[in-house]
Design an enzyme around this catalytic site. Structure first.
Site, PDB file in Angstrom:
ATOM      1  N   GLU A   1       0.802  -1.217  -0.054  1.00  0.00           N
ATOM      2  CA  GLU A   1      -0.067   0.225  -0.102  1.00  0.00           C
ATOM      3  C   GLU A   1       0.698   1.247   0.003  1.00  0.00           C
ATOM      4  OE1 GLU A   1      -4.230  -1.415   2.237  1.00  0.00           O
ATOM      5  OE2 GLU A   1      -2.193  -1.583   3.523  1.00  0.00           O
TER       6      GLU A   1
ATOM      7  N   GLU B   1      -3.859  -9.924   4.082  1.00  0.00           N
ATOM      8  CA  GLU B   1      -4.749  -9.624   5.113  1.00  0.00           C
ATOM      9  C   GLU B   1      -5.740 -10.713   5.279  1.00  0.00           C
ATOM     10  OE1 GLU B   1      -2.891  -5.564   4.192  1.00  0.00           O
ATOM     11  OE2 GLU B   1      -3.124  -7.625   3.314  1.00  0.00           O
TER      12      GLU B   1
END
Length: 266
Positions: free
Chosen positions: A115, A135
Site C-alpha cells: 500500500e 490480510e
C-alpha cells in the site's frame, strides 16, 4: 535526526531525502512506534521546501511486511480505527508531496508495504521481491489503499484476486500489472534509484511540481475536468517555469541526453 536503535532512519542530502524503515528482523513491519515515526518523517518532508526527491526503502534486504501482526494482541477495541486513520493520513501525505517519490523495493512487499508503494510516483523493485495482500488470512481487511487504490492501479480483477485469495506474486507480475516501473537485480537497486534521481533533479523544480500536481489531480476526473488543470491560470515567467531554457541549448541538450533513452532497454 537519527537516534541510536531508531526504527526509522531519515537522511537528508541536499534536495534528496531518504526514509528507511529499520526493523529488518520483522521485515520492517509497522508497529505503532514506527508508524508514528513514519508519519512525522513524511510531515517533515512536506514542510521541507528544498526537498525535490524522497526515497522510501527498507533496511536489511526487505521492504515492508505491513502491519506488525504480533502487536495486535495488545490493541484495544478502538485501536484498529485510530491506527487505520493514522496510516491513511500518512499515505495521503506521501501522495500529495510536491517532491517526486521513489519506492526502492527489495524482498518482502506485502500488505501495508504494498500500500505504501501505491502512493509513490515511481517504484523500482528487485527481481527477488515478493508482493501480496495477505490480510484475508489474518481475518482483517486492508486499511490504507489495498482495496481502493490497488484496483485503480492494477484493475478490479487483479485487486479482487490478490485480496480475496491472498497469494504472493513476484516482481515480474507486479510490473505487468503496473505496480512497478522497473525491475532490476538486488545489486543494481541503488544504481537504478540514483539514475532516476539524477534525471528528476535535471528538470526544473517548479515544472516538475506542477506536472505532478496535474497528473494527481486529474487522474480520477472525467477528461473535461482533467484538462482544466492543464490550462495555466497565469502566464509562466521564464525564470519560474523553465521556459527560458528553450533558448538555452546547453541546458536543453543536457536534459534530453539524460531523458530521451531512459529505461528504453526493455
Amino acid at each position: 535526526m537519527n537516534e541510536p536503535n531508531s526504527h526509522l532512519l531519515l537522511d537528508r542530502s541536499g534536495p534528496v531525502t531518504t526514509i528507511t524503515l529499520n526493523r529488518p528482523h520483522v521485515h520492517n513491519a509497522l508497529d505503532r512506534a514506527l508508524s508514528e515515526d513514519l508519519n512525522r518523517a513524511v510531515r517533515a518532508v512536506r514542510e521541507d521546501r528544498e526537498c525535490r526527491v524522497m526515497i522510501l526503502r527498507g533496511a536489511g534486504e526487505t521492504f515492508c511486511a505491513g502491519d506488525d501482526i504480533a502487536e495486535f494482541t495488545t490493541w484495544t477495541p478502538e485501536d484498529p480505527y485510530w491506527q487505520a486513520r493514522k496510516y491513511q493520513e500518512t499515505v495521503q501525505i506521501i501522495e500529495d508531496l510536491t517532491a517526486v517519490t521513489i519506492a526502492a523495493v527489495d524482498g518482502v512487499c506485502t500488505g501495508g508495504g504494498l500500500e505504501l508503494t501505491l502512493v509513490c510516483d515511481f517504484v523500482i523493485a528487485t527481481d527477488r521481491s515478493r508482493w501480496g495482500m495477505p490480510e484475508i488470512d489474518w481475518d482483517i481487511t486492508p486499511g490504507w489503499g489495498g482495496t481502493s487504490r490497488l484496483g485503480r492501479v492494477a484493475g478490479r480483477r487483479k485487486a479482487k484476486e490478490w485480496n480475496l485469495i491472498g497469494a504472493l506474486f513476484d516482481a515480474a507480475q507486479a510490473e505487468r500489472h503496473d505496480l512497478v516501473n522497473r525491475v532490476c537485480s538486488p545489486q543494481d537497486l541503488d544504481t537504478e534509484v540514483d539514475n532516476l534521481t539524477e534525471v528528476i533533479l535535471a528538470k526544473h523544480p517548479l515544472t516538475t511540481r506542477r506536472t505532478k500536481f496535474i497528473l494527481n489531480q486529474g487522474a480520477d476526473l472525467p477528461v473535461a475536468g482533467a484538462l482544466a488543470f492543464e490550462v495555466p491560470i497565469a502566464p509562466f515567467p521564464p525564470e519560474a517555469a523553465g521556459i527560458g531554457d528553450f533558448t538555452d541549448r546547453q541546458t536543453r541538450t543536457s536534459r534530453r541526453k539524460l531523458s530521451e533513452n531512459f529505461w528504453q532497454d526493455r
